[in-house]
Structures are given as C-alpha cells and as structure tokens.
Scaffold this motif. Structure first.
Motif, PDB file in Angstrom:
ATOM      1  N   ASP A 129      11.945  35.525  23.105  1.00  0.00           N
ATOM      2  CA  ASP A 129      11.213  35.136  21.737  1.00  0.00           C
ATOM      3  C   ASP A 129      10.160  34.093  21.928  1.00  0.00           C
ATOM      4  OD1 ASP A 129      13.038  36.515  20.270  1.00  0.00           O
ATOM      5  OD2 ASP A 129      14.489  34.945  19.723  1.00  0.00           O
ATOM      6  N   ARG A 140       7.252  36.232  23.141  1.00  0.00           N
ATOM      7  CA  ARG A 140       6.582  37.191  21.976  1.00  0.00           C
ATOM      8  C   ARG A 140       6.038  36.118  20.926  1.00  0.00           C
ATOM      9  NH1 ARG A 140      10.785  38.360  19.763  1.00  0.00           N
ATOM     10  NH2 ARG A 140      10.757  37.074  17.988  1.00  0.00           N
ATOM     11  N   HIS A 183       4.097  44.131  19.598  1.00  0.00           N
ATOM     12  CA  HIS A 183       5.108  43.113  20.117  1.00  0.00           C
ATOM     13  C   HIS A 183       6.283  43.034  19.502  1.00  0.00           C
ATOM     14  CE1 HIS A 183       1.175  41.202  21.885  1.00  0.00           C
ATOM     15  NE2 HIS A 183       2.090  41.406  22.998  1.00  0.00           N
ATOM     16  N   HIS A 184       6.586  43.811  18.470  1.00  0.00           N
ATOM     17  CA  HIS A 184       7.914  44.227  17.881  1.00  0.00           C
ATOM     18  C   HIS A 184       8.336  45.523  17.863  1.00  0.00           C
ATOM     19  CE1 HIS A 184       5.810  40.811  16.351  1.00  0.00           C
ATOM     20  NE2 HIS A 184       6.951  40.157  15.894  1.00  0.00           N
ATOM     21  N   GLU A 189       6.811  36.891  11.299  1.00  0.00           N
ATOM     22  CA  GLU A 189       5.726  36.926  12.425  1.00  0.00           C
ATOM     23  C   GLU A 189       4.672  38.217  12.071  1.00  0.00           C
ATOM     24  OE1 GLU A 189       8.490  35.645  16.133  1.00  0.00           O
ATOM     25  OE2 GLU A 189       7.936  37.672  16.046  1.00  0.00           O
TER      26      GLU A 189
END
Length: 190
Positions: free
Chosen positions: A21, A24, A67-68, A159
C-alpha cells in the motif's frame, strides 16, 4: 500463511499488504504530481457524440487502473466480506463489475435519452469506480458519483478519483470544449 481462525488475514499478510500500500500510494502521488506540470494531451472528440471515441476512452481507463489490479481489488473486497463480524450485513453484498464494452454498448443504445448537459450519474455500490470512470469518459455528464460502503474499496476508489482528476479529466475537458460541451466532471466519491 493465509487467514487466521477468525477469517482475518494473518499478520505477515497484513504487513506485506501494508508495504504494498505504501509503494502504491507513492506511485499514485508521483503520478498526480507529474500530471500537474504536464501539458494536457489534445484529444479529438467523436463528432457525433462530442465525447472521446470508445477505444480511446477505454485506453484512458485502463491506464488509470495500472496500479490497481483486479487481484488487489478482489482481495480488499474479500477481506471485508469474509470478516467475522456478526453485527454486519456485509456478507449479503456481491461484488462484480460491468465490462467497459458493456458500458460502451449501454451508452451507445441510450445516449439519446441522457441529457447532454446537466446530467448526473450515480453508481450505488460502485466498488472502486470502474463504471463511474467509464461513464465519465463515455458521456458528457455534469457530475459522476460513486457510492461504496466497503471501506477497502472506497479507499482504492478515492485513490483512483485523485488520478482521474489529475490525469484524465483535463484531457476529456479539452475534448468537450473542442466540441462545445460543458467540461468533464470531476469525481465525487462517497
């Protein structure tokens, strides 16, 4: 290890996730900072709809999520759904997503019924917001809103909303201005 006897992720799994986390989060903040000083890409709207062509909109959405990953999103959902909290009705929730191409087909079929200015799109149980971001790229909504009750998915969606506002919304706004349409919505994530 995986889960403990109570259905919670084991401490070493939680530590690994926390480290991921942080990495990211740094990548997200780096992308937001880079977008602030970057020139806005010139997008060419579809002359019939005034929005981006579906292929370009899909590419923007795919890049938004780089990134997810789906695995990350499913992991966060499972953590909450399978948590041993007897006072929660969260186990009744089902997580699933519409494919981007399904949304393209929807907007193609119903575009004429949705106002070209002032319309608001709400997605209840939005997860991380894939349909919300797709809607924002496929129709000139005044506002798009995703509402999610699972805190892990909401955090990831927040995010992604930051990234959308920094990386995608300026391009869509430029395309809509070129087509004389009210600029692209920013994300509201509740």
């Amino acid at each position: 290890g995986g889960d403990d006897d109570e259905g919670r992720p084991a401490p070493e799994v939680l530590a690994s996730r926390a480290a991921a986390d942080i990495i990211r989060g740094a990548a997200v903040q780096s992308r937001v900072a880079a977008a602030e000083g970057a020139p806005i890409p010139v997008e060419v709207p579809d002359p019939r709809s005034g929005t981006l062509p579906a292929r370009r909109a899909m590419m923007l959405c795919e890049d938004l999520f780089r990134h997810h990953s789906g695995a990350l999103i499913r992991e966060r959902c499972r953590d909450e759904v399978f948590a041993k909290d007897e006072g929660s009705s969260i186990r009744d929730l089902v997580y699933g997503e519409f494919s981007f191409l399904s949304l393209v087909a929807f907007f193609k079929k119903y575009r004429g019924l949705i106002p070209r200015s002032g319309a608001v799109c709400y997605d209840l149980g939005s997860g991380v917001g894939r349909p919300v971001f797709a809607a924002a790229t496929l129709h000139p909504f005044a506002k798009v809103v995703g509402l999610e009750c699972l805190s892990g998915l909401h955090a990831l969606g927040t995010e992604l909303a930051q990234l959308y506002d920094a990386e995608v919304a300026p391009s869509i706004a430029a395309a809509m201005r070129a087509a004389s349409i009210t600029p692209a919505p920013t994300m509201a994530n509740g």
